[in-house]
Enzyme design. Structure first.
Site, PDB file in Angstrom:
ATOM      1  CG  ASP A 116      -1.843   1.117   1.347  1.00 50.82           C
ATOM      2  OD1 ASP A 116      -2.726   1.218   0.480  1.00 50.82           O
ATOM      3  OD2 ASP A 116      -1.711   1.920   2.288  1.00 50.82           O
ATOM      4  CD  GLU A 131      -2.354   2.645  -3.331  1.00 51.75           C
ATOM      5  OE1 GLU A 131      -3.536   2.975  -3.518  1.00 51.75           O
ATOM      6  OE2 GLU A 131      -1.822   2.657  -2.195  1.00 51.75           O
TER       7      GLU A 131
END
Length: 628
Positions: free
Chosen positions: A345, A374
């Site tokens: 993330d 990400e």
């Protein structure tokens, strides 16, 4: 002299009393594995006053103590052990007079045997809290901070769990996906706030070595992975190195002064009714300064040091002890439950150099594993710079896979535009793929049309023609495709009011649901038509070397029609999309270089054969995938 002897005796007695009172709350990692390429392991010991132990030792064969690190807080102690010649077994760690058992385990596989996801896979992203509830679910777990499950509230917990996912593994097989990406499953022990929000999403970790008890146990997670593997499904774990939850012990009692970014805000906020305080610095959410050659220092700091939200303290990856902890944690989950990949993330929000070191070490230990980061910027040049071995960046990230936010952005814009002869509609996709030369490996880029952080592709509508067009493209181009749960049954929603509107419960996953989309009989006619269409496409894609290994050729949209060809060892797949809401003519001779002498081809979406010796008349927004 008597006074000196008395003082010595008093000190000795005090130290003995302290040793007797020493209680270890926990040690992380909870256990470790012998035979790793890096033989050193860091043990983080938690316990009141543990920093002040005088002696740390072990007589376990093959194990030595490299160093002991005493941090600013008296309640932590770091022990670096070397296991180079150790065998599996239970060793005894001696902290002064306290004896602590610690287990060393045998690895089930070598690092090279851990196979990650590739472009031969299709990832199915789901949120455990919103997907399905397993049998025996406990709606109120003791020992957790105040929370409640209320399915009528989009931002509270709904009660999905790991067993619910495991009980529906056959559904994923029927659909045709090959890997499951679960949003974070680790403990998020934060109380529901006064606005009715909870950490059901999983991105505020409070224990890095424990599955959230509301989702299940570590053993439940292992069981899910094992049974998924038995059915030919991979499991990708969502991790967060950029920040933790506010209720993590590190926040309540910082191990060292530089464990967090902007720790002064944390100190000011404790016990405050206004946690934002006056010192709070939220990240700017602007990722471009991280790669901008002209970036100012303040812009860089605001991106990487600012907290993501007030309830998620920003971790300082430049602290080598913290980064060692995080590196080990990812290895531990690979070894312990057998995950097949990691999705990291908020990747660029963390410091680049320590993150590159993490990836380098992970790749060395697990050369066939895969991690996707990400990287939420919609320009291909930005995304490409984060991929391993990129010539666009002075620092090698060693990150094998990046997320294609350009594809997401362009396909969603194309859904509302007519494809013209230049820039609009599907031209956006064409003009994005032209920059694939920037990627060291375009086949290791993850593309998607929506996810848990975006509006669903269907928004609040039901445009199946455009959805099929987006999926046909996604599943045939040179990418690793990712689907978002419920797309196959036309789930829609926008983030306009709350994120919970794009994270609705999967119908049929919870007790009392009248609508069960897990079965053919329970799906509506429209849901079944979409499910069947997508399932046919997904099963056709499995083991299809033309899609996973084939050369890609794209043609500029002509007459509003976008055509992409994949070719491998004499086989051709031709994706044809009418990007307009009007009938259009496919001028077949324009694509002679990829069609060759073929005069008849089957559309795998309908099993209908088409004559390629003459121009084709396409319906509005029609999608065709020819395989010949």
């Amino acid at each position: 002299m008597k006074r000196i002897l008395f003082l010595i005796a008093l000190v000795a007695q005090t130290m003995t009393m302290m040793a007797a009172k020493l209680v270890i709350d926990r040690i992380e990692p909870t256990d470790w594995y012998v035979g790793m390429k890096n033989p050193q392991v860091q043990l983080m010991v938690y316990g009141r006053g543990v920093r002040d132990v005088q002696s740390v030792s072990t007589d376990y064969p093959g194990v030595s103590i490299d160093s002991v690190v005493r941090l600013d807080s008296p309640n932590y102690l770091l022990i670096y052990m070397n296991l180079r010649d150790a065998q599996p077994g239970t060793m005894t760690l001696k902290l002064d007079k306290l004896k602590v058992p610690y287990q060393l385990k045998q690895r089930e596989k070598s690092g090279a045997e851990r196979m990650g996801f590739t472009n031969a896979d299709v990832l199915y992203m789901l949120m455990p809290d919103r997907f399905a509830q397993g049998q025996g679910h406990n709606p109120q777990v003791k020992g957790m901070r105040p929370y409640k499950e209320d399915r009528t509230q989009p931002s509270l917990r709904h009660g999905g769990d790991l067993n619910g996912i495991r009980e529906h593994l056959d559904y994923f097989k029927e659909l045709g996906v090959t890997a499951l990406w679960l949003t974070p499953v680790l403990e998020n022990d934060s109380p529901d706030d006064e606005r009715g929000f909870s950490t059901y999403h999983g991105y505020a970790t409070t224990n890095y070595y424990r599955v959230d008890p509301r989702f299940g146990t570590n053993d439940d997670y292992r069981k899910l992975c094992d049974e998924a593997h038995q059915k030919g499904l991979k499991v990708v774990m969502d991790m967060i190195f950029n920040h933790s939850g506010f209720e993590h012990p590190w926040t309540l009692d910082m191990p060292s002064k530089d464990w967090l970014n902007l720790p002064e805000w944390l100190e000011e906020s404790k016990g405050s009714s206004d946690p934002a305080g006056t010192q709070f610095q939220q990240t700017s959410y602007k990722l471009t300064p991280v790669l901008d050659p002209y970036a100012s220092q303040i812009d860089l700091r605001e991106t990487t040091e600012g907290w993501f939200v007030p309830t998620m303290p920003d971790l300082n990856q430049n602290n080598p002890h913290l980064m060692r902890y995080l590196i080990q944690n990812s290895k531990w989950w690979i070894e312990t439950v057998g995950i097949d990949g990691i999705r990291m993330d908020t990747y660029p929000y963390a410091y680049a150099e320590p993150m590159a070191q993490w990836m380098k070490e992970l790749n060395e230990e697990y050369p066939n594993f895969n991690t996707v980061g990400e990287t939420w910027v919609t320009e291909p040049a930005y995304t490409a710079a984060w991929q391993a071995d990129s010539k666009l960046s002075a620092l090698n990230s060693h990150l094998k896979t990046v997320m294609d936010f350009s594809f997401y952005d362009k396909i969603n814009r194309a859904a509302t535009e007519e494809t013209d002869g230049w820039f609009a509609g599907l031209n956006l996709l064409y003009n994005s793929f032209v920059y694939d030369y920037l990627y060291p490996n375009p086949s290791s880029v993850m593309a998607f049309i929506d996810n848990h952080d975006t509006d669903r592709f269907l928004k609040n509508g039901n445009d199946t023609l455009m959805l099929k067009q987006a999926l046909a493209l996604l599943l045939t181009v040179r990418r690793i495709p990712q689907l978002y749960y419920g797309t196959e049954i036309l789930m829609n929603g926008t983030k306009e009011v709350t994120d919970g509107n794009v994270r609705k419960d999967f119908p049929g996953g919870f007790p009392g649901d009248d609508h069960n989309a897990f079965t053919r009989e329970g799906r509506t006619r429209a849901e079944q038509q979409m499910f069947q269409w997508l399932s046919r496409l997904l099963h056709w894609r499995q083991g299809n070397d033309c899609i996973t290994k084939g050369r890609q050729t794209q043609f500029t949209p002509y007459n509003g029609i976008y055509v992409i060809a994949r070719q491998h060892q004499g086989r051709t797949v031709l994706t044809v999309l009418n990007g307009t809401t009007q009938p259009a003519t496919l001028v077949v001779k324009r694509y002679a270089e990829v069609i060759g002498s073929t005069t008849r081809a089957k559309d795998i979406l309908t099993n209908r054969y088409y004559d390629l010796s003459t121009d084709l008349q396409l319906k509005p927004r029609q999608s065709l995938i020819f395989d010949f």
